[in-house]
Design a protein around this motif. Structure first.
Motif, PDB file in Angstrom:
ATOM      1  N   GLU A   1      11.614   3.884  -4.958  1.00  0.00           N
ATOM      2  CA  GLU A   1      10.642   4.025  -6.037  1.00  0.00           C
ATOM      3  C   GLU A   1      10.894   5.288  -6.856  1.00  0.00           C
ATOM      4  O   GLU A   1      10.789   5.287  -8.077  1.00  0.00           O
TER       5      GLU A   1
ATOM      6  N   ARG B   1       3.941   5.744  -5.339  1.00  0.00           N
ATOM      7  CA  ARG B   1       3.925   5.848  -6.804  1.00  0.00           C
ATOM      8  C   ARG B   1       2.904   6.882  -7.275  1.00  0.00           C
ATOM      9  O   ARG B   1       3.166   7.652  -8.205  1.00  0.00           O
ATOM     10  N   VAL B   2       1.751   6.901  -6.630  1.00  0.00           N
ATOM     11  CA  VAL B   2       0.739   7.895  -6.995  1.00  0.00           C
ATOM     12  C   VAL B   2       1.263   9.302  -6.703  1.00  0.00           C
ATOM     13  O   VAL B   2       1.064  10.237  -7.488  1.00  0.00           O
TER      14      VAL B   2
ATOM     15  N   ARG C   1      -0.982   7.843 -12.823  1.00  0.00           N
ATOM     16  CA  ARG C   1      -2.396   7.614 -12.503  1.00  0.00           C
ATOM     17  C   ARG C   1      -3.160   8.908 -12.776  1.00  0.00           C
ATOM     18  O   ARG C   1      -2.579   9.992 -12.926  1.00  0.00           O
TER      19      ARG C   1
ATOM     20  N   ARG D   1       0.828  -1.202   0.000  1.00  0.00           N
ATOM     21  CA  ARG D   1       0.000   0.000   0.000  1.00  0.00           C
ATOM     22  C   ARG D   1       0.862   1.251   0.000  1.00  0.00           C
ATOM     23  O   ARG D   1       0.587   2.221  -0.710  1.00  0.00           O
TER      24      ARG D   1
ATOM     25  N   VAL E   1       3.826   4.222 -13.503  1.00  0.00           N
ATOM     26  CA  VAL E   1       3.231   4.631 -12.232  1.00  0.00           C
ATOM     27  C   VAL E   1       2.217   5.756 -12.390  1.00  0.00           C
ATOM     28  O   VAL E   1       1.618   6.179 -11.410  1.00  0.00           O
TER      29      VAL E   1
ATOM     30  N   ARG F   1       2.276   1.721  -3.465  1.00  0.00           N
ATOM     31  CA  ARG F   1       1.265   2.291  -4.373  1.00  0.00           C
ATOM     32  C   ARG F   1       1.038   3.762  -4.081  1.00  0.00           C
ATOM     33  O   ARG F   1       0.927   4.588  -4.995  1.00  0.00           O
ATOM     34  N   GLN F   2       0.965   4.095  -2.794  1.00  0.00           N
ATOM     35  CA  GLN F   2       0.749   5.481  -2.411  1.00  0.00           C
ATOM     36  C   GLN F   2       1.898   6.363  -2.863  1.00  0.00           C
ATOM     37  O   GLN F   2       1.685   7.475  -3.361  1.00  0.00           O
TER      38      GLN F   2
END
Length: 409
Positions: A357, A190-191, A252, A184, A250, A187-188
Motif C-alpha cells: 500500500e 492507509r490511514v 483521511r 481492516r 487514501v 484501511r488502517q
C-alpha cells in the motif's frame, strides 16, 4: 479414481427422481428374483406376494419425501411375506432401503424411535412365525437386530455429512473473517500512511510560503537571491503536487502526528535489530542523497517492516540493506540469509500488505519472494523525480534549508 468411485459420482449427479427410480430398479431386481424362487415346502409366490412386491417398489419411489410412511409400508409388506409363508434373505431389502432413508434424512430422535418400533415389530413377527431353524424368521433376537443395521448406517452417513457441512461452513466463515481482517488492516495502513504524508505535505507547503516571502522581499534588492528562492518554491510545488496526487485516494481526516521518519534514521534502526542478534549491513548510495519526504518515509517504513519480518519469521543471522538512488528513482533491497520459507499466499502477510500500500501510494513497485538456496528478498523501486534537482538548486550560504520545514533559524 476407481470404477466404483466413478459410478458413485455419476449416480450422485443424477436428478433425484432418476436416482430414486434407479434404486427401485436395483431393489426390484434382487427382491423379485428372491421372491420368484422359494424353498420347497413353503408357499410359492402368488398374486398376493406380487401385490406386496409392487406396493413396496411403488412406495420406494417417494422415499425421500415421505421416509417414515415408506418405511411403514415396506415393513408391512416384509411382515406380510413372512406371515404368508415366504422366506428369503433379500425379501427385506425394500425395508432396509426405507430404514436407511429414514435415518439419513432425519434426526437422531426419529432414528431412535424408528429403531425401537422396527425391532419390536420384527421380533413379534418372528415369534408369530415360529422357531423353525430352517425359517430365517425363527430367531426373534436376530430378527430384532437386523432393522437396526440400516438405521445405524444411515445415522453414520448423516452425521458425517453434517460434520462436513459444518467444516465447510467454518472454512467459509474463517475465509470471510480473514478477508475482513485483511481489509481492516489495509484501511488502517492507509490511514497511517495518510497521517504521515499529511504531516509532510504541511511542512512542504510551509516551506513554499517561507521561500515565496524571501523571494518577494529580495525581488528588488537581490534578484539572484530571489531567483534561487523561486527555484526552491518551484521544486517544492512539484513535490507537493506529486504527493497530493499519490495520497488523495487514501487521505483521511487525521490528528497531528510526530514528524515522519527519514533515511538518516536507518542506522539507529539497524542498531536496534542488531541488538536482537541479527547482523545488519547497511549500504546507501549516494550516502547523503536527499529525496522527497514521502519517498523517504516510505523507504524507511519498507526497511523497518522488512527487518521486523527478518527478526520474527526468518531465523536469519545476517541481512543486507541496500538503498541506491538516481535522478528519477530510489531502489531498495533487503535480503536475508535465513532458511528457505515459502512465499506468503494471497491474503496473508499483513506487513507485506502494508508495504504494498505504501509503495503504490507513491507510484512505485514492490516485489518479494524466497531466494534460491535460502533467504528472502524484498525489492522496491520508488520514483523520486525532482528530488535531486531540488537539492542541487538549494541556495548556498551560511543559512541552510530543510526541504520540508523551510529555512532554519
Amino acid at each position: 479414481m476407481t470404477t466404483f468411485d466413478r459410478l458413485a459420482a455419476r449416480a450422485r449427479a443424477l436428478p433425484p427422481l432418476a436416482a430414486d427410480l434407479l434404486v427401485v430398479a436395483v431393489v426390484g431386481l434382487f427382491t423379485g428374483s428372491d421372491l420368484a424362487v422359494n424353498d420347497l415346502g413353503y408357499r410359492q409366490a402368488d398374486a398376493l406376494s406380487w401385490a406386496l412386491f409392487a406396493v413396496s417398489l411403488a412406495a420406494l419411489v417417494v422415499r425421500r419425501r415421505r421416509p417414515v410412511p415408506v418405511a411403514c409400508v415396506t415393513g408391512a409388506a416384509c411382515a406380510g411375506w413372512a406371515l404368508y409363508g415366504h422366506i428369503g434373505e433379500l425379501l427385506n431389502l425394500p425395508v432396509i432401503v426405507a430404514l436407511y432413508t429414514v435415518a439419513v434424512l432425519g434426526d437422531r430422535r426419529r432414528t431412535l424411535w424408528t429403531g425401537v418400533t422396527a425391532a419390536v415389530v420384527s421380533g413379534v413377527v418372528a415369534l408369530i412365525v415360529g422357531r423353525d431353524v430352517v425359517n430365517p424368521q425363527g430367531l426373534p433376537v436376530l430378527e430384532m437386530i437386523w432393522p437396526l443395521v440400516p438405521l445405524l448406517l444411515g445415522e453414520a452417513v448423516r452425521t458425517r455429512r453434517e460434520l462436513l457441512a459444518e467444516y465447510a461452513a467454518r472454512a467459509e466463515r474463517a475465509e470471510a473473517e480473514r478477508e475482513r481482517e485483511a481489509a481492516r488492516r489495509v484501511r488502517q495502513e492507509r490511514v497511517r500512511v495518510a497521517r504521515e504524508i499529511h504531516d509532510i505535505l504541511a511542512h512542504t507547503v510551509s516551506a513554499m510560503t517561507v521561500q515565496a516571502g524571501v523571494a518577494l522581499d529580495a525581488l528588488d534588492t537581490a534578484p539572484e537571491v530571489s531567483r534561487r528562492a523561486m527555484t526552491q518554491v518551484r521544486a517544492s510545488g512539484k513535490e507537493a503536487v506529486r504527493e497530493l496526487r499519490a495520497t488523495l485516494s487514501v487521505l483521511r481526516e487525521t490528528e497531528p502526528t510526530a514528524p515522519a521518519p527519514r533515511l538518516d534514521e536507518l542506522p539507529g534502526l539497524a542498531e536496534g535489530v542488531e541488538a536482537g542478534g541479527v547482523r545488519v549491513t547497511l549500504r546507501r548510495e549516494p550516502s547523503g542523497g536527499a529525496y522527497p519526504g514521502v519517498v523517504e518515509t516510505t523507504a524507511y517504513r519498507i526497511v523497518q517492516e522488512a527487518l521486523t519480518n527478518v527478526v520474527k519469521h526468518s531465523g536469519a543471522e545476517r541481512v543486507a540493506v541496500s538503498l541506491t538512488g538516481a535522478d528519477t528513482r530510489l531502489e531498495i533491497e533487503i535480503v536475508d540469509d535465513g532458511p528457505p520459507r515459502p512465499e506468503p499466499a494471497t491474503g496473508e502477510g499483513y506487513g507485506l500488505i502494508g508495504m504494498r500500500e505504501r509503495v503504490l501510494a507513491v507510484g512505485g513497485t514492490l516485489t518479494y519472494g524466497p531466494v534460491p538456496g535460502g533467504g528472502f528478498r524484498v525489492h522496491a523501486v520508488l520514483p523520486t523525480e525532482g528530488a535531486l534537482s531540488w537539492r542541487h538548486g538549494a541556495p548556498k550560504g551560511g543559512r541552510g534549508h530543510d526541504r520540508t520545514r523551510g529555512p532554519r533559524r
